[in-house]
Design a protein around this motif. Sequence first.
Motif, PDB file in Angstrom:
ATOM      1  N   SER A 172      71.797  17.482  23.904  1.00 10.56           N
ATOM      2  CA  SER A 172      70.381  16.976  24.544  1.00 10.56           C
ATOM      3  C   SER A 172      69.782  15.618  24.108  1.00 10.56           C
ATOM      4  O   SER A 172      70.068  15.226  23.126  1.00 10.56           O
ATOM      5  CB  SER A 172      69.462  18.326  24.248  1.00 10.56           C
ATOM      6  N   GLY A 173      69.000  15.404  25.071  1.00  8.30           N
ATOM      7  CA  GLY A 173      68.350  14.115  24.762  1.00  8.30           C
ATOM      8  C   GLY A 173      68.894  12.932  25.517  1.00  8.30           C
ATOM      9  O   GLY A 173      68.548  11.753  25.303  1.00  8.30           O
ATOM     10  N   ASP A 174      70.092  13.312  26.277  1.00  4.56           N
ATOM     11  CA  ASP A 174      70.726  12.060  26.947  1.00  4.56           C
ATOM     12  C   ASP A 174      70.545  12.208  28.513  1.00  4.56           C
ATOM     13  O   ASP A 174      71.436  11.400  29.149  1.00  4.56           O
ATOM     14  CB  ASP A 174      72.322  12.082  26.591  1.00  4.56           C
ATOM     15  N   GLY A 175      69.727  12.776  28.871  1.00  4.29           N
ATOM     16  CA  GLY A 175      69.432  13.113  30.256  1.00  4.29           C
ATOM     17  C   GLY A 175      70.160  14.256  30.839  1.00  4.29           C
ATOM     18  O   GLY A 175      69.649  14.970  31.941  1.00  4.29           O
ATOM     19  N   CYS A 176      71.167  14.776  30.379  1.00  2.91           N
ATOM     20  CA  CYS A 176      71.886  16.066  30.794  1.00  2.91           C
ATOM     21  C   CYS A 176      71.750  17.114  29.343  1.00  2.91           C
ATOM     22  O   CYS A 176      72.525  16.575  28.397  1.00  2.91           O
ATOM     23  CB  CYS A 176      73.050  15.887  31.303  1.00  2.91           C
ATOM     24  N   ASP A 177      71.171  18.193  29.393  1.00  2.75           N
ATOM     25  CA  ASP A 177      71.156  18.752  28.099  1.00  2.75           C
ATOM     26  C   ASP A 177      72.197  19.860  27.867  1.00  2.75           C
ATOM     27  O   ASP A 177      73.126  19.612  28.593  1.00  2.75           O
ATOM     28  CB  ASP A 177      69.544  19.591  28.419  1.00  2.75           C
ATOM     29  N   SER A 178      71.821  20.449  27.017  1.00  5.97           N
ATOM     30  CA  SER A 178      72.910  21.438  26.140  1.00  5.97           C
ATOM     31  C   SER A 178      73.450  22.532  27.445  1.00  5.97           C
ATOM     32  O   SER A 178      74.416  23.064  27.192  1.00  5.97           O
ATOM     33  CB  SER A 178      72.661  21.971  24.984  1.00  5.97           C
ATOM     34  N   ALA A 179      72.673  22.743  28.249  1.00  2.22           N
ATOM     35  CA  ALA A 179      73.041  23.715  29.213  1.00  2.22           C
ATOM     36  C   ALA A 179      73.358  22.973  30.683  1.00  2.22           C
ATOM     37  O   ALA A 179      73.516  23.674  31.619  1.00  2.22           O
ATOM     38  CB  ALA A 179      71.620  24.704  29.788  1.00  2.22           C
ATOM     39  N   CYS A 180      73.745  21.939  30.588  1.00  2.00           N
ATOM     40  CA  CYS A 180      73.909  20.950  31.848  1.00  2.00           C
ATOM     41  C   CYS A 180      72.893  21.130  32.838  1.00  2.00           C
ATOM     42  O   CYS A 180      73.143  21.003  34.057  1.00  2.00           O
ATOM     43  CB  CYS A 180      75.346  21.362  32.254  1.00  2.00           C
ATOM     44  N   ALA A 181      71.713  20.952  32.357  1.00  2.00           N
ATOM     45  CA  ALA A 181      70.589  20.799  33.306  1.00  2.00           C
ATOM     46  C   ALA A 181      70.104  19.219  32.971  1.00  2.00           C
ATOM     47  O   ALA A 181      69.891  18.943  32.104  1.00  2.00           O
ATOM     48  CB  ALA A 181      69.540  21.862  32.919  1.00  2.00           C
ATOM     49  N   VAL A 182      69.521  18.838  34.174  1.00  2.00           N
ATOM     50  CA  VAL A 182      68.770  17.429  34.161  1.00  2.00           C
ATOM     51  C   VAL A 182      67.510  17.457  33.193  1.00  2.00           C
ATOM     52  O   VAL A 182      66.459  18.463  33.548  1.00  2.00           O
ATOM     53  CB  VAL A 182      68.584  16.907  35.536  1.00  2.00           C
ATOM     54  N   GLU A 183      67.201  16.800  32.283  1.00  2.00           N
ATOM     55  CA  GLU A 183      66.156  16.673  31.441  1.00  2.00           C
ATOM     56  C   GLU A 183      65.002  15.906  32.167  1.00  2.00           C
ATOM     57  O   GLU A 183      65.128  15.058  33.014  1.00  2.00           O
ATOM     58  CB  GLU A 183      66.602  16.361  30.251  1.00  2.00           C
TER      59      GLU A 183
END
Length: 474
Positions: A21-32
């Motif tokens: 998380s924190g790079d635009g695409c989180d650990s669940a593959c959702a857009v941050e």
Amino acid sequence: MKCGDGVKAASEACDDGNTVSGDGCDSACAVESGSNCQNTGVQAFFTRRGRTDCTQVSSITAPSLASSTSQPVLSVPGRYRMHYVSGAVSYSSGVNWYPGILGVNVDAGAGVQRFSLGIDSPTVPPSATRDEAMTLGFPLLRDFDAGTGEVRLALIGTECGLGSNSDTTVTYRVDALSICQRIPAITSPSSGGLSGPSIGGTASPGATVHVYIDGGTTPACTATADASGHWTCTLSGIAAGTHSAVVTSTLVSATETAPAINFTLDLTPPAAPVITGPKPDSVLATSTPALSGTADPGSLVTVREGSTVLCTTTANDSGKWSCTPSTPLADGPHTVTATASNAAGSTSPVSNSVTFTTDTQAPDTTISHGPDSRTEDNAAAFGYVSNENGVRYECSLDGTAYAPCKDAYDVKPGEHTLRVRAVDAAGNVDATPAVYTWTVEDTRAFAGGGCSAAPASSWLALLGLLGLRRRNRR
């Protein structure tokens, strides 16, 4: 398929090849929040035979491939992941099995990158059997950016002409990764605010930023976001007045656009400030001297020595300003200048320059010569020296207050002490004065019941008369 494998499934909003998380695409593959992700949707399989498709190269780890190996399916600029799927090739007639060695040339926009997959990993040594090679091949993957879109790919070898490769197949897969980035923004000026020609904001680190004014299609300025995601650039060819601005940021082929803001461009810089203190060529006994002067009221004044900022302050309603260096200055000469900036961010011409010297070290004092330690001479001449030039000397005779030193002192018989201290141009005073002690002997003559002072020659005459009287008595 799962989140983080680099393959964007229908159920995923993004997949950038990790679950961080924190790079635009989180650990669940959702857009941050505050970011956006784009994916070209490219998925391609590449199957090659070890002998039939062998492409001769001179370097396995950095192969140079011909244009005929270009892959049209990878013509879309993007971010890709290449990974092993299946198969193995023997490169020595049934021994030295590898998971196939595929060479890749990719133009990342800054020159062609050359690499291979299947041999250059230290975790993949030659295997004795095909099955062993396949087992070791499954962890193999490589991410790369294709800036212009041309990707060349081939199964490679350095001795293809020998025909010793097994004609077995290997398969690799290339998938487009989601390119996620922070939605760019203009933060200076704020919407509806006042600005000079310098404009700035935020974007993903490394992104190319373009600023467009009043719906124009040619950027008014361009910048690259730094490692912390900040960028600045200077508007060119824009007249003073009210304008709208739009900023875009691009990573590889993905471009994000921020909402437009309105601002007023003020191109009138403040007047150059004036430095009035310290006085030119002054010598100061402090490493944090007061720097002062005048400037346009309310302007932000920045004082520099060369390119180093010493301090910043705001001119008051009367236009006066003062500040001290945030870091103590080293002893020695210093030359400072100042600039002023207004609310629009416009910067003034450079002020006058002022040179001064800081000296925080007290001088050391020595008495170079003086009278004999015991003397009959009432007049005592002295000489003084110091380890600094341009000092003045102060003296205290027999405990009196310090005063400017004399070249000689006329004293009475007895013991005397002279203390001498040097004072330099900055006003630093030697805290350990030099000390000189001497004695003037009493030369008075005694006669009868009284005494009278007499010169040394009188004493000699008296001694002569006493001698004569002793001889006469005989």
